[in-house]
Scaffold this motif. Structure first.
Motif, PDB file in Angstrom:
ATOM      1  N   TYR A  45      72.382 -85.276 -10.508  1.00 12.67           N
ATOM      2  CA  TYR A  45      70.984 -85.507 -10.122  1.00 12.67           C
ATOM      3  C   TYR A  45      70.502 -84.432  -9.142  1.00 12.67           C
ATOM      4  O   TYR A  45      69.372 -83.964  -9.220  1.00 12.67           O
ATOM      5  CB  TYR A  45      70.814 -86.878  -9.482  1.00 12.67           C
ATOM      6  N   GLU A  46      71.379 -84.040  -8.214  1.00 15.36           N
ATOM      7  CA  GLU A  46      71.026 -83.028  -7.219  1.00 15.36           C
ATOM      8  C   GLU A  46      70.616 -81.707  -7.858  1.00 15.36           C
ATOM      9  O   GLU A  46      69.813 -80.957  -7.317  1.00 15.36           O
ATOM     10  CB  GLU A  46      72.208 -82.776  -6.270  1.00 15.36           C
ATOM     11  N   HIS A  47      71.191 -81.437  -9.017  1.00 15.75           N
ATOM     12  CA  HIS A  47      70.931 -80.157  -9.681  1.00 15.75           C
ATOM     13  C   HIS A  47      69.921 -80.272 -10.808  1.00 15.75           C
ATOM     14  O   HIS A  47      69.873 -79.441 -11.715  1.00 15.75           O
ATOM     15  CB  HIS A  47      72.237 -79.556 -10.182  1.00 15.75           C
ATOM     16  N   GLY A  48      69.099 -81.321 -10.771  1.00 16.66           N
ATOM     17  CA  GLY A  48      67.974 -81.397 -11.700  1.00 16.66           C
ATOM     18  C   GLY A  48      68.181 -82.248 -12.929  1.00 16.66           C
ATOM     19  O   GLY A  48      67.316 -82.301 -13.807  1.00 16.66           O
ATOM     20  N   VAL A  49      69.322 -82.940 -13.039  1.00 13.11           N
ATOM     21  CA  VAL A  49      69.550 -83.814 -14.185  1.00 13.11           C
ATOM     22  C   VAL A  49      68.996 -85.199 -13.859  1.00 13.11           C
ATOM     23  O   VAL A  49      69.446 -85.836 -12.919  1.00 13.11           O
ATOM     24  CB  VAL A  49      71.051 -83.935 -14.516  1.00 13.11           C
ATOM     25  N   GLU A  50      68.012 -85.647 -14.616  1.00 16.30           N
ATOM     26  CA  GLU A  50      67.410 -86.943 -14.333  1.00 16.30           C
ATOM     27  C   GLU A  50      67.850 -88.016 -15.326  1.00 16.30           C
ATOM     28  O   GLU A  50      67.555 -89.191 -15.153  1.00 16.30           O
ATOM     29  CB  GLU A  50      65.889 -86.814 -14.340  1.00 16.30           C
ATOM     30  N   TYR A  51      68.556 -87.603 -16.380  1.00 19.58           N
ATOM     31  CA  TYR A  51      68.992 -88.567 -17.398  1.00 19.58           C
ATOM     32  C   TYR A  51      70.463 -88.370 -17.701  1.00 19.58           C
ATOM     33  O   TYR A  51      70.957 -87.253 -17.760  1.00 19.58           O
ATOM     34  CB  TYR A  51      68.148 -88.414 -18.664  1.00 19.58           C
ATOM     35  N   TYR A  52      71.148 -89.475 -17.916  1.00 22.03           N
ATOM     36  CA  TYR A  52      72.598 -89.465 -18.042  1.00 22.03           C
ATOM     37  C   TYR A  52      72.999 -90.426 -19.155  1.00 22.03           C
ATOM     38  O   TYR A  52      72.598 -91.587 -19.157  1.00 22.03           O
ATOM     39  CB  TYR A  52      73.198 -89.924 -16.704  1.00 22.03           C
ATOM     40  N   ILE A  53      73.780 -89.952 -20.124  1.00 17.14           N
ATOM     41  CA  ILE A  53      74.247 -90.795 -21.231  1.00 17.14           C
ATOM     42  C   ILE A  53      75.770 -90.835 -21.201  1.00 17.14           C
ATOM     43  O   ILE A  53      76.422 -89.790 -21.146  1.00 17.14           O
ATOM     44  CB  ILE A  53      73.776 -90.252 -22.592  1.00 17.14           C
ATOM     45  N   TYR A  54      76.329 -92.029 -21.259  1.00 19.78           N
ATOM     46  CA  TYR A  54      77.783 -92.172 -21.259  1.00 19.78           C
ATOM     47  C   TYR A  54      78.335 -92.255 -22.678  1.00 19.78           C
ATOM     48  O   TYR A  54      77.695 -92.784 -23.581  1.00 19.78           O
ATOM     49  CB  TYR A  54      78.195 -93.445 -20.498  1.00 19.78           C
ATOM     50  N   LYS A  55      79.526 -91.720 -22.863  1.00 18.17           N
ATOM     51  CA  LYS A  55      80.246 -91.887 -24.117  1.00 18.17           C
ATOM     52  C   LYS A  55      80.918 -93.260 -24.101  1.00 18.17           C
ATOM     53  O   LYS A  55      81.288 -93.744 -23.034  1.00 18.17           O
ATOM     54  CB  LYS A  55      81.307 -90.786 -24.272  1.00 18.17           C
ATOM     55  N   PRO A  56      81.129 -93.890 -25.263  1.00 17.52           N
ATOM     56  CA  PRO A  56      80.774 -93.446 -26.615  1.00 17.52           C
ATOM     57  C   PRO A  56      79.253 -93.435 -26.824  1.00 17.52           C
ATOM     58  O   PRO A  56      78.541 -94.243 -26.235  1.00 17.52           O
ATOM     59  CB  PRO A  56      81.452 -94.452 -27.526  1.00 17.52           C
ATOM     60  N   ILE A  57      78.804 -92.522 -27.664  1.00 25.31           N
ATOM     61  CA  ILE A  57      77.377 -92.305 -27.878  1.00 25.31           C
ATOM     62  C   ILE A  57      76.727 -93.495 -28.577  1.00 25.31           C
ATOM     63  O   ILE A  57      77.237 -94.009 -29.569  1.00 25.31           O
ATOM     64  CB  ILE A  57      77.153 -91.035 -28.739  1.00 25.31           C
ATOM     65  N   ASN A  58      75.600 -93.918 -28.007  1.00 19.89           N
ATOM     66  CA  ASN A  58      74.815 -94.998 -28.601  1.00 19.89           C
ATOM     67  C   ASN A  58      73.506 -94.395 -29.116  1.00 19.89           C
ATOM     68  O   ASN A  58      72.746 -93.805 -28.357  1.00 19.89           O
ATOM     69  CB  ASN A  58      74.538 -96.070 -27.532  1.00 19.89           C
ATOM     70  N   ALA A  59      73.246 -94.540 -30.410  1.00 18.84           N
ATOM     71  CA  ALA A  59      72.091 -93.891 -31.045  1.00 18.84           C
ATOM     72  C   ALA A  59      70.773 -94.298 -30.413  1.00 18.84           C
ATOM     73  O   ALA A  59      69.900 -93.457 -30.169  1.00 18.84           O
ATOM     74  CB  ALA A  59      72.072 -94.207 -32.540  1.00 18.84           C
ATOM     75  N   LEU A  60      70.608 -95.584 -30.118  1.00 24.24           N
ATOM     76  CA  LEU A  60      69.349 -96.075 -29.546  1.00 24.24           C
ATOM     77  C   LEU A  60      69.134 -95.492 -28.153  1.00 24.24           C
ATOM     78  O   LEU A  60      68.023 -95.099 -27.791  1.00 24.24           O
ATOM     79  CB  LEU A  60      69.353 -97.604 -29.481  1.00 24.24           C
ATOM     80  N   GLU A  61      70.213 -95.415 -27.366  1.00 25.86           N
ATOM     81  CA  GLU A  61      70.120 -94.856 -26.020  1.00 25.86           C
ATOM     82  C   GLU A  61      69.730 -93.378 -26.082  1.00 25.86           C
ATOM     83  O   GLU A  61      68.865 -92.923 -25.321  1.00 25.86           O
ATOM     84  CB  GLU A  61      71.458 -95.007 -25.302  1.00 25.86           C
ATOM     85  N   VAL A  62      70.352 -92.631 -26.990  1.00 28.54           N
ATOM     86  CA  VAL A  62      70.040 -91.211 -27.149  1.00 28.54           C
ATOM     87  C   VAL A  62      68.568 -91.033 -27.523  1.00 28.54           C
ATOM     88  O   VAL A  62      67.850 -90.204 -26.949  1.00 28.54           O
ATOM     89  CB  VAL A  62      70.941 -90.553 -28.213  1.00 28.54           C
ATOM     90  N   GLU A  63      68.103 -91.824 -28.479  1.00 25.01           N
ATOM     91  CA  GLU A  63      66.705 -91.737 -28.924  1.00 25.01           C
ATOM     92  C   GLU A  63      65.743 -92.043 -27.778  1.00 25.01           C
ATOM     93  O   GLU A  63      64.772 -91.312 -27.555  1.00 25.01           O
ATOM     94  CB  GLU A  63      66.454 -92.702 -30.080  1.00 25.01           C
ATOM     95  N   THR A  64      66.019 -93.120 -27.058  1.00 28.16           N
ATOM     96  CA  THR A  64      65.143 -93.537 -25.959  1.00 28.16           C
ATOM     97  C   THR A  64      65.040 -92.465 -24.885  1.00 28.16           C
ATOM     98  O   THR A  64      63.948 -92.127 -24.413  1.00 28.16           O
ATOM     99  CB  THR A  64      65.668 -94.846 -25.326  1.00 28.16           C
ATOM    100  N   ILE A  65      66.176 -91.905 -24.502  1.00 29.19           N
ATOM    101  CA  ILE A  65      66.187 -90.932 -23.413  1.00 29.19           C
ATOM    102  C   ILE A  65      65.543 -89.613 -23.829  1.00 29.19           C
ATOM    103  O   ILE A  65      64.775 -89.020 -23.063  1.00 29.19           O
ATOM    104  CB  ILE A  65      67.623 -90.717 -22.900  1.00 29.19           C
ATOM    105  N   ILE A  66      65.821 -89.148 -25.048  1.00 28.92           N
ATOM    106  CA  ILE A  66      65.194 -87.899 -25.503  1.00 28.92           C
ATOM    107  C   ILE A  66      63.679 -88.075 -25.578  1.00 28.92           C
ATOM    108  O   ILE A  66      62.917 -87.169 -25.205  1.00 28.92           O
ATOM    109  CB  ILE A  66      65.766 -87.452 -26.864  1.00 28.92           C
ATOM    110  N   LYS A  67      63.217 -89.233 -26.009  1.00 31.71           N
ATOM    111  CA  LYS A  67      61.775 -89.482 -26.061  1.00 31.71           C
ATOM    112  C   LYS A  67      61.168 -89.486 -24.661  1.00 31.71           C
ATOM    113  O   LYS A  67      60.042 -89.018 -24.458  1.00 31.71           O
ATOM    114  CB  LYS A  67      61.494 -90.812 -26.778  1.00 31.71           C
ATOM    115  N   LYS A  68      61.900 -90.020 -23.689  1.00 29.66           N
ATOM    116  CA  LYS A  68      61.412 -90.012 -22.304  1.00 29.66           C
ATOM    117  C   LYS A  68      61.274 -88.578 -21.796  1.00 29.66           C
ATOM    118  O   LYS A  68      60.301 -88.235 -21.122  1.00 29.66           O
ATOM    119  CB  LYS A  68      62.382 -90.783 -21.390  1.00 29.66           C
TER     120      LYS A  68
END
Length: 281
Positions: free
Chosen positions: A93-116
């Motif tokens: 977060y300190e270096h400009g990352v505002e979104y974080y996705i944990y593995k294993p990858i969840n398709a709905l989570e990936v879609e939601t965050i990329i849209k944000k």
């Protein structure tokens, strides 16, 4: 949206590619499994968004983001990792990352965050367009009143935010006036670039400004806690800051979290200039 994927697991890359393609989230313009190789490709391709693993061979994700952000301030990043350490997340977060996705990858989570991220980028582009319109205006000798008005407007906003006495406030005024008076398009510039025009130690100037903006966020968050409909909070909480970060700062002040929100000095300055333009019309 042009997307680059950097992860040391080929299966993760394939899954992300499929999600992005199937859900029309953008175009994957490149991919890599090694940090150093990925960094070189990203520099060459200059994608809009990078999905990047936290831990990789060659070079870790956070150090790559830090280097890229210094040059490509508008580039967005989503950190992907199975590491759940709070310290590592906070460092990201300190270096400009505002979104974080944990593995294993969840398709709905990936879609939601990329849209944000896409929505936020759209808002940022709107701010830049407004700034460009403002920069197109001629500033002449006969129009000195407009210059004076702009300086007073900047000071008024800083006073409302309770930071006029901070050291960095004078730096903010200098930078804002410089941008306005020289019709500068800040969309492809970093704060460090701007500071080079005023100081032999631009890093220190940038840090002063960032600390002052952080004080402003803390003050605005405190106003929101006291009165969510406070005029100053309503006017500036989303136009000068990322509202999600303001909410994090409010939770921090309430004692609900151990870390407050992060600030974006460039957005803060662009927002101030936009406010002054609107008041001058």
């Amino acid at each position: 949206m042009r997307i680059f994927i950097l992860d040391d697991d080929i299966n993760v890359i394939k899954v992300l590619e499929k999600i992005i393609h199937d859900r029309n989230l953008g175009t994957v313009v490149g991919k890599a499994m090694d940090g150093k190789e990925g960094y070189k490709k990203i520099e060459l391709l200059k994608p809009d968004l990078v999905l990047i693993d936290l831990l990789m061979p060659g070079e870790d994700g956070i150090s790559i983001i830090k280097k890229l952000k210094a040059v490509y301030s508008s580039m967005e990043f989503i950190m992907i990792s199975q590491v759940s350490s709070k310290d590592m997340v906070e460092k990201a977060y300190e270096h400009g990352v505002e979104y974080y996705i944990y593995k294993p990858i969840n398709a709905l989570e990936v879609e939601t965050i990329i849209k944000k991220v896409k929505e936020r980028m759209k808002i940022d582009k709107t701010l830049i367009k407004i700034q460009e319109l403002f920069n197109d205006k001629e500033v002449s000798i006969e129009n000195r009143d407009e210059k004076d008005f702009c300086e007073q407007c900047i000071k008024d906003i800083l006073k409302k935010l309770g930071i006029m006495g901070e050291k960095g406030s004078y730096d903010i005024i200098k930078v804002c006036k410089y941008i306005i008076n020289n019709n500068i398009d800040i969309s492809n510039m970093t704060i460090r670039n701007l500071c080079n025009n005023f100081s032999e130690n631009p890093k220190s100037m940038e840090q002063r400004m960032r600390r002052t903006v952080a004080v402003a966020m803390s003050n605005i968050a405190s106003l929101g806690i006291e009165d969510y409909m406070n005029d100053i909070f309503v006017e500036y909480s989303s136009s000068l800051f990322n509202f999600e970060q303001v909410k994090k700062e409010m939770d921090f002040i309430r004692g609900k979290t151990h870390r407050g929100g992060s600030v974006n000095t460039k957005k803060f300055i662009a927002g101030i200039i936009t406010h002054c333009e609107n008041k001058n019309n």
